[in-house]
Design an enzyme around this catalytic site. Structure first.
Site: not given
Length: 484
Positions: A141, A148, A143, A53
């Protein structure tokens, strides 16, 4: 002594050979935030951010993204969050309502916001399980913070505490090959996710749609068909092999040959039947290899902020031939759920119970002299100067060496839930570069600066005893298909 690891790893997961200098290790939450913002400001082609989130009050981060899009008409932005976590506060301000105006300002051709919804929470389950704990049935979950041709792999989400006082790990890979691999995986998951639209006439300020162009049917309506369609897509993406590259042209400016192999790890168990994820098999292989007698002079450090390793990993960690091994986890006073409202406030005690069970397993396996458990604490959560601990990973130092040659970084907490319910992504680093080994060793050490050993005697103290209500809550969550 790397050969026994690498020979089998090449069969399990795709990899890329890079230079150790192409990996940068960030130390603090504030450094992570400043690095992320600086790279967003300088983005030329693409920004893709996969996170659980974005904090509903992260106006500075959104302003940084907006400024970058305004400054460069060629720039495109894609964000993937979890639908349950990203809409939990609705119709009050939420992650979804924070992001939706970007679509209106820059158009859907330049800004895409996707929200993944688990196929494991539908019907009556979705209707009756409280919002504060429904995440136990599966989350997006991963990350992945790609700008670029660089990507930051981390366990950190994008909210104020992760930018200020919540310790995690953050590795920047300045490699187009590594970045493009995760971009393809990211795109695959977005094609299995809801599309966010700005809707000022809606109380929540947004709506979630299921585009007909998605790769599978709506998981809330046809969960079985959704998984059936997702399985071959995700399997292809996480196991895609490296393409031949002209390394000679790419290696200009590097004085030494490529000395580091990065294995791409994906644990997307919920999207595949049968499960063909790569992270758990890689972890299993590494720890089994360490059980061989020739690795008696090795050592490992394992950390997870929420301490609940999958049972198979606990057994493997306590079966290695390694010595001077350390497990680092959050003290209850450094747990993000400390004094949280409702049932989630029971979680610090639940993790205390699980840590005590781990210490008992150490004793039963007669590993007391080889494995120690440390709790990380820097002040107390919610008090001035108090930090939380969210780091996760593994470091392995080979016999007769001072620093790690092997490390895993990414989003996984290495729990039963990580290996059955959540979507996780990370990387296994295997290096011969002395400087990268030194930097990995430094990371392993500084994460222990606020960590102190704990014993079964410590857990026997009155203030560390766990009440019956915590045990009952853990039993109920497992009974109805959730996981810690």
């Amino acid at each position: 002594m790397l050969a026994p690891f690498v020979n089998e790893l090449d069969k399990i997961a795709p990899s890329f050979d890079i230079h150790g200098s192409q990996i940068q290790i960030i130390k603090t939450p504030s450094d992570f935030y400043e690095t992320l913002k600086a790279r967003i400001r300088n983005a030329k082609k693409r920004i893709f951010l996969s996170t659980l989130y974005i904090g509903k009050s992260e106006k500075e981060l959104i302003a940084t993204l907006r400024d970058a899009l305004r400054a460069n008409p060629e720039l495109k932005l894609s964000i993937l969050t979890d639908a349950l976590r990203g809409t939990r506060e609705a119709p009050n301000p939420s992650c979804a309502s924070l992001l939706a105006p970007l679509i209106t300002e820059f158009g859907p051709e330049r800004v895409e916001i996707r929200m993944y919804h688990t196929p494991n929470l539908t019907g009556l389950r979705k209707k009756h399980i409280p919002k504060r704990i429904n995440e136990g049935w599966g989350l997006q979950h991963m990350k992945l913070y790609g700008i670029d041709d660089e990507i930051i792999l981390s366990g950190a989400n994008l909210s104020n505490d992760y930018f200020t006082n919540r310790q995690d790990r953050y590795h920047i890979f300045s490699s187009s090959e590594v970045t493009n691999y995760f971009w393809e995986l990211y795109r695959g998951v977005t094609s299995l996710s809801f599309l966010l639209q700005h809707a000022e006439n809606e109380a929540a300020g947004y709506r979630l749609l299921w585009p007909s162009s998605n790769a599978a049917p709506n998981p809330l309506e046809q969960p079985a068909a959704y998984i059936s369609k997702a399985t071959p897509l995700v399997h292809r993406l996480i196991t895609q092999r490296k393409m031949p590259v002209n390394t000679q042209s790419q290696d200009k400016g590097f004085p030494t040959p490529r000395d580091t192999t990065v294995y791409m790890l994906g644990q997307l168990s919920q999207l595949m039947k049968p499960d063909m994820s790569t992270e758990l098999p890689v972890m299993t292989h590494i720890l089994k290899t360490l059980a061989a007698p020739e690795y008696a002079g090795s050592s490992w450090t394992f950390t997870a902020g929420y301490f609940n390793p999958a049972p198979s990993l606990t057994n493997l960690l306590l079966s290695t031939a390694s010595r001077n091994n350390v497990v680092i986890t959050a003290s209850p006073y450094a747990n993000g759920f400390y004094k949280s409202k409702g049932i989630s406030g029971l979680l610090p005690d639940a993790y205390t119970l699980l840590a005590r069970r781990f210490l008992r397993a150490i004793k039963e396996k007669k590993q007391d002299s080889s494995v120690s458990l440390k709790e990380w604490r820097k002040g107390t959560v919610g008090e001035p100067g108090g930090w939380t601990y969210h780091a996760k990973g593994l470091w392995i130092t080979l016999p007769n060496e001072q620093d790690p040659s092997i490390s895993i970084v990414g989003s996984s907490n290495y729990t039963k839930r990580s290996y059955s319910h959540d979507l996780e992504a990370g990387a296994l680093i295997v290096t011969r570069d002395p400087d990268l080994k030194r930097r990995l060793g430094g990371e392993q050490k500084w994460l222990q600066e606020y960590a102190s050993p704990v014993t079964l005697d410590d857990f026997a103290k009155t203030e560390r005893r766990v009440g019956l209500n915590v045990r009952i809550a853990m039993w109920i969550v497992n009974l109805v298909g959730g996981a810690l």
